[in-house]
Design a protein around this motif. Sequence first.
Motif, short mmCIF file in Angstrom:
data_model
loop_
_atom_site.label_atom_id
_atom_site.label_comp_id
_atom_site.label_asym_id
_atom_site.label_seq_id
_atom_site.Cartn_x
_atom_site.Cartn_y
_atom_site.Cartn_z
N SER A 13 -9.36 -8.69 4.37
CA SER A 13 -10.26 -8.89 3.23
C SER A 13 -10.92 -7.58 2.80
CB SER A 13 -11.33 -9.92 3.57
OG SER A 13 -10.77 -11.20 3.76
N LEU A 38 -0.41 -4.99 0.92
CA LEU A 38 -1.39 -5.14 -0.17
C LEU A 38 -0.97 -4.39 -1.42
CD1 LEU A 38 -4.72 -5.02 1.86
CD2 LEU A 38 -3.42 -7.01 1.10
N LYS A 97 -1.74 -14.58 -3.22
CA LYS A 97 -0.51 -14.11 -3.85
C LYS A 97 0.66 -14.28 -2.88
CE LYS A 97 -2.84 -10.58 -6.66
NZ LYS A 97 -2.36 -10.92 -8.00
N TRP A 131 -8.29 -5.43 1.21
CA TRP A 131 -7.95 -5.93 -0.12
C TRP A 131 -9.02 -5.50 -1.14
CZ3 TRP A 131 -4.30 -7.11 -3.15
CH2 TRP A 131 -4.44 -7.98 -4.24
N THR A 157 -5.29 -12.97 -0.45
CA THR A 157 -5.10 -12.53 -1.83
C THR A 157 -4.69 -13.65 -2.78
OG1 THR A 157 -2.76 -11.97 -1.50
CG2 THR A 157 -4.39 -10.26 -1.01
N CYS A 216 -2.24 -11.86 4.67
CA CYS A 216 -2.40 -11.12 3.41
C CYS A 216 -2.21 -12.05 2.21
CB CYS A 216 -1.41 -9.96 3.34
SG CYS A 216 -1.80 -8.57 4.43
N GLN A 244 -7.96 -2.92 -4.28
CA GLN A 244 -8.13 -3.31 -5.68
C GLN A 244 -8.88 -2.26 -6.49
OE1 GLN A 244 -8.64 -7.86 -6.35
NE2 GLN A 244 -9.58 -7.41 -4.38
#
Length: 326
Positions: A312, A193, A271, A315, A269, A265, A319
């Motif tokens: 989740s 992450l 990403k 994450w 995300t 992940c 952030q």
Amino acid sequence: MILVIGGAGYIGSHVVKELLKSKEVVILDNLSTGHRWAVDERAVFVEGDLGNKDDLKALFSQYPIEAVMHFAASSLVGESVINPMKYYMNNVSSTLTLLQTMLEFGINKFIFSSTAATYGIPNVDMITEETATNPINPYGQSKLMVENILSDLAKADDLKYVVLRYFNAAGAFESGEIGEEHNPETHLIPIILQHLLGQRESISIFGSDYETEDGTCIRDYIHVTDLANAHVLALEALLEGKKETATYNLGNGLGYSVKEVVEMCENVTSKKANVVMAERRAGDPARLVASSDKIYKELGWKTEFSLEQIISTAWNWHQTRVPVKG
């Protein structure tokens, strides 16, 4: 009142959140790896050390403590190999000081945070509490030493205890108030992450030729709140006299490969990770997965969080830790 030693750390702070639903809590933490921001304001916080007998005597004299939960061990495998003295001093010697002082004050109920590292590299698909313990590093050895000490004290001094051996704690408190923050960070999910947040250039997968479905290592991940709830159930079993001594594994019973964790992940995300394939690390077994059947049958505990939920919540937490620019 429950004393939580290491209650400013990752797992300890989550256990405190669950305990406060029904108990008063006092925390002892030296903040060497814990964080003051992780301490719930509803708990009493005392800065001190479990190896300092004066700190312990002051606590036991001032507060009506009925049980102790211990989360204050040093826990980095690599560091334990380089600096074994630190691990035997903090994890064994300091814990002996704690146990001695507890018993002097007539406190005989103890929850011990142990580890899958006590098993070493077992040659089984599913690790049970009956699997032989054979630690391969000072960290695992120090935890097993304390387990053996607890067994001896239970016979000689009427100590009542529960040992909880867990695998890979992950995730964060659902509200996002607290989560995982280590320096250095060594755990897979936060490393991925952090990379996806732009804090690392890439992530490495160590070995792609293991005898697993996708060639990468399989590990057992468990949400930190599931872990916390297991500690509360174990405590209740001691306080209510349902258990005098017990050892339990805490795991999801499934196992996820490194590639599966990376892909989840990425999904959570939205990403894409820059993955670098690297050589195997010495001593990495292909599969480490725990059976938690025993604690389910005896205390009714089971995991509630899926891998997606674990990631989740992590994450959401990570952030909030990104420095705001401008």
